[in-house]
Design an enzyme around this catalytic site. Structure first.
Site, PDB file in Angstrom:
ATOM      1  N   ASP A 288      65.635  31.751 -46.313  1.00 54.19           N
ATOM      2  CA  ASP A 288      65.364  30.306 -46.327  1.00 54.19           C
ATOM      3  C   ASP A 288      64.089  30.051 -45.533  1.00 54.19           C
ATOM      4  OD1 ASP A 288      65.503  27.556 -46.419  1.00 54.19           O
ATOM      5  OD2 ASP A 288      67.226  27.379 -45.071  1.00 54.19           O
TER       6      ASP A 288
ATOM      7  N   CYS B  14      61.660  25.690 -49.936  1.00 48.29           N
ATOM      8  CA  CYS B  14      61.232  24.289 -49.811  1.00 48.29           C
ATOM      9  C   CYS B  14      59.783  24.138 -50.267  1.00 48.29           C
ATOM     10  CB  CYS B  14      61.412  23.802 -48.379  1.00 48.29           C
ATOM     11  SG  CYS B  14      60.474  24.759 -47.186  1.00 48.29           S
TER      12      CYS B  14
ATOM     13  N   GLN C  77      68.893  20.436 -41.139  1.00 51.44           N
ATOM     14  CA  GLN C  77      68.413  19.814 -42.380  1.00 51.44           C
ATOM     15  C   GLN C  77      68.507  18.299 -42.225  1.00 51.44           C
ATOM     16  OE1 GLN C  77      67.398  21.490 -45.199  1.00 51.44           O
ATOM     17  NE2 GLN C  77      67.980  23.567 -44.650  1.00 51.44           N
TER      18      GLN C  77
ATOM     19  N   TYR D 102      65.689  33.733 -41.538  1.00 53.14           N
ATOM     20  CA  TYR D 102      65.135  32.393 -41.274  1.00 53.14           C
ATOM     21  C   TYR D 102      66.313  31.445 -41.024  1.00 53.14           C
ATOM     22  CZ  TYR D 102      61.191  34.553 -43.701  1.00 53.14           C
ATOM     23  OH  TYR D 102      60.200  35.406 -44.120  1.00 53.14           O
TER      24      TYR D 102
HETATM   25  N1  SAH Z   1      68.363  28.203 -42.656  1.00 52.65           N
HETATM   26  C1  SAH Z   1      68.165  27.158 -41.676  1.00 52.65           C
HETATM   27  C2  SAH Z   1      66.720  26.946 -41.263  1.00 52.65           C
HETATM   28  C3  SAH Z   1      65.678  26.915 -42.321  1.00 52.65           C
HETATM   29  S1  SAH Z   1      64.084  26.376 -41.775  1.00 52.65           S
HETATM   30  C4  SAH Z   1      68.819  25.862 -42.140  1.00 52.65           C
HETATM   31  O1  SAH Z   1      69.267  25.748 -43.268  1.00 52.65           O
HETATM   32  O2  SAH Z   1      68.920  24.938 -41.335  1.00 52.65           O
HETATM   33  C5  SAH Z   1      63.223  27.899 -41.597  1.00 52.65           C
HETATM   34  C6  SAH Z   1      63.413  28.565 -40.235  1.00 52.65           C
HETATM   35  O3  SAH Z   1      62.692  29.776 -40.239  1.00 52.65           O
HETATM   36  C7  SAH Z   1      62.906  27.767 -39.057  1.00 52.65           C
HETATM   37  O4  SAH Z   1      63.952  27.594 -38.142  1.00 52.65           O
HETATM   38  C8  SAH Z   1      61.785  28.642 -38.469  1.00 52.65           C
HETATM   39  O5  SAH Z   1      61.740  28.592 -37.047  1.00 52.65           O
HETATM   40  C9  SAH Z   1      62.170  30.016 -38.939  1.00 52.65           C
HETATM   41  N2  SAH Z   1      61.084  31.008 -39.106  1.00 52.65           N
HETATM   42  C10 SAH Z   1      59.776  30.777 -39.356  1.00 52.65           C
HETATM   43  N3  SAH Z   1      59.113  31.940 -39.547  1.00 52.65           N
HETATM   44  C11 SAH Z   1      60.026  32.928 -39.421  1.00 52.65           C
HETATM   45  C12 SAH Z   1      59.945  34.358 -39.529  1.00 52.65           C
HETATM   46  N4  SAH Z   1      58.790  34.967 -39.812  1.00 52.65           N
HETATM   47  N5  SAH Z   1      61.091  35.071 -39.371  1.00 52.65           N
HETATM   48  C13 SAH Z   1      62.266  34.442 -39.090  1.00 52.65           C
HETATM   49  N6  SAH Z   1      62.395  33.096 -38.978  1.00 52.65           N
HETATM   50  C14 SAH Z   1      61.291  32.356 -39.139  1.00 52.65           C
END
Ligand code: SAH
Length: 476
Positions: free
Chosen positions: A404, A431, A306, A335
């Protein structure tokens, strides 16, 4: 002869087509700004046609000058600001409004927070999830520091008239704005950036040129840890060669002892992607350490984190409160990125399982679990929509779910899986308020929205984040 009054017949006036608005590029007209759009632009109506004016605020009267004509709307710039809003403040950055990242720097911070809550309300009104008029949409939690919060600067370099310029792209163009300062950045990231740019100019190092696909240095990325103040510098280059690299490294290390990691990322050719696949260590360590929620995370150059680390803890704590964890719970961190949410909460539950599509991030997540002595968390590579049914088929049941997702929101297949499993505790960290509202329309009425808590992660920008607490609806 007049017809008898027919109650079924509707008045015809509303069916009259509105005449086309005749307008030309460069036309100027007075415009009253009614509200802000999701991208932070002012919105007014010129003869009933929507007109977007970046930089204008609600309640202001401007003389707008048309810059682009679309079938359904106009784009315009402020030619003259006739009546400024009392909420207008002087932006700290001279180029606020020219590049993305500062779209709301001219709006008082308290008003930015209200705007972000309003974006939630507007998105709900658009997608109308069940019962949306009665949702508790809380006031936006402000960031503790509305400036100087951003931990990563990623500046493009250009050679212009013998000088090296470094900054972000001008909106809708490939011109680079030379950014001497940037008030949202953590100050040390800017000090290192500007000093490096000055050295690169002094040493006459070859800057990449898009037009001729020649030269070497394309981009500089600088990331700082808010807790340890360690800094990582990455040169993103067109060739593996980096001339004068010894001298650059020595200067960086002697002038900035906090620069503990110096990397080079190789990204050859004229490509829209900023980062290439190969990252090499030039000096120091390959990672910097950031502490979040009492845990240490090692960040490699490509690891996602973040952008506002201070406010990240608030966001994660809100997500934790929304799922009300118990020591017997199985928690899914979907995610996951580098697993920051699930690992932070692992000591509150029996086990954490998480998934993420980027293999390097999953390696980071499992590695960081180990580093912190966490043995009840495990992360896998794959999409949430693919892995969730596999895990359920293998007999995994979960009590608590935190999602997320990126701006696109949840995949329909994942929503079906969630509705089939029906975890009792469910937090949605979002977001993008539009995809959030659209997903809520599908998740309700099986789930009830207990509240929506907007959290400001990106002050001075129109970007909104929110945590939604969902509970199984007993009446569904
Ligand atoms: N929860 C983390 C990241 C959030 S960003 C934090 O707080 O830092 C969202 C993330 O979802 C990214 O890292 C992206 O690579 C991942 N992502 C995107 N599509 C996805 C999917 N279909 N399944 C799982 N992860 C996914």
């Amino acid at each position: 002869m007049p017809q008898p009054f027919d109650r079924r017949r509707r008045p015809r006036t509303s069916h009259r087509p509105t005449p086309p608005v005749i307008v030309n590029l460069g036309d100027r007209f007075p415009l009253t700004i009614k509200k802000l759009g999701v991208e932070g632009q002012g919105i007014g109506y010129f003869k009933h046609k929507v007109c977007f004016v970046p930089g204008a605020l609600p309640g202001e009267v401007v003389v707008a000058e048309v810059t682009k004509i679309h079938e359904k709307y106009l784009e315009a710039k402020i030619h003259q600001l006739r009546t400024p809003s009392p909420a207008r403040v002087t932006p700290r950055d001279a180029y606020a409004g020219e590049a993305g990242g500062f779209e709301l720097e001219h709006l008082a911070y308290a008003e930015q927070l209200k705007f972000k809550r309003q974006v939630v309300l507007d998105s709900l009104a658009k997608f109308k999830p069940r019962g949306y008029k009665h949702y508790e949409v809380r006031d936006t939690i402000p960031a503790p520091h509305p400036y100087g919060y951003r931990n990563k600067a990623q500046f493009q370099l250009r050679q212009v008239d013998g000088h090296v310029v470094a900054g972000l792209y001008r909106a809708n163009s490939h011109d680079v704005i030379d950014m001497e300062t940037c008030a949202i950045q953590m100050p040390a990231t800017m000090r290192v950036m500007r000093q490096l740019v000055a050295w690169i100019e002094e040493l006459q190092l070859p800057i990449y040129d898009e037009a001729t696909n020649s030269g070497i240095i394309k981009t500089i990325a600088i990331r700082e840890s808010a807790s340890t103040n360690e800094i990582q510098v990455t040169f993103i280059t067109n060739s593996k060669k980096l001339p004068q690299k010894r001298r650059l490294i020595e200067r960086l290390q002697t002038t900035f002892p906090n620069v503990v990691s110096i990397m080079q990322n190789f990204n050859p050719g004229d490509t829209p992607l900023v980062w290439g696949d190969e990252t090499m260590l030039l000096a120091g360590r390959p990672t910097i350490t950031e502490s979040l929620m009492g845990l240490d995370f090692q960040l490699s150059a490509r690891s996602f984190l973040q952008l506002n680390p201070e406010q990240t803890e608030t966001l994660y704590e809100e997500a934790a409160q929304a799922v009300d964890l118990q020591p017997t719970d199985t928690l899914i961190d979907a995610y996951a990125g580098i697993g920051t949410i699930g690992l932070s909460l692992a000591n509150r539950v029996q086990q954490v399982r998480g998934m993420e599509v980027i293999p390097a991030a999953v390696d980071d997540a499992n590695h960081n679990a180990q580093l912190n002595g966490i043995d009840n968390a495990h992360y896998e590579v794959g999409t949430a929509e693919e892995l969730m049914p596999q895990w359920r088929a293998a007999g995994l049941h979960f009590d608590a779910l935190i999602v997320d997702p990126p701006r696109t929101g949840l995949d329909q297949a994942l929503i079906e899986q969630i509705l089939a499993e029906n975890p009792t505790k469910f937090a949605y960290v979002s977001c993008n308020m539009a995809t959030l509202a659209r997903n809520l329309a599908r998740l309700t009425p099986t789930y009830r929205v207990d509240y929506i808590q907007p959290v400001d992660m990106m002050p001075q920008t129109p970007r909104c984040e929110a945590v939604v607490k969902l509970s199984l609806n007993p009446n569904a």
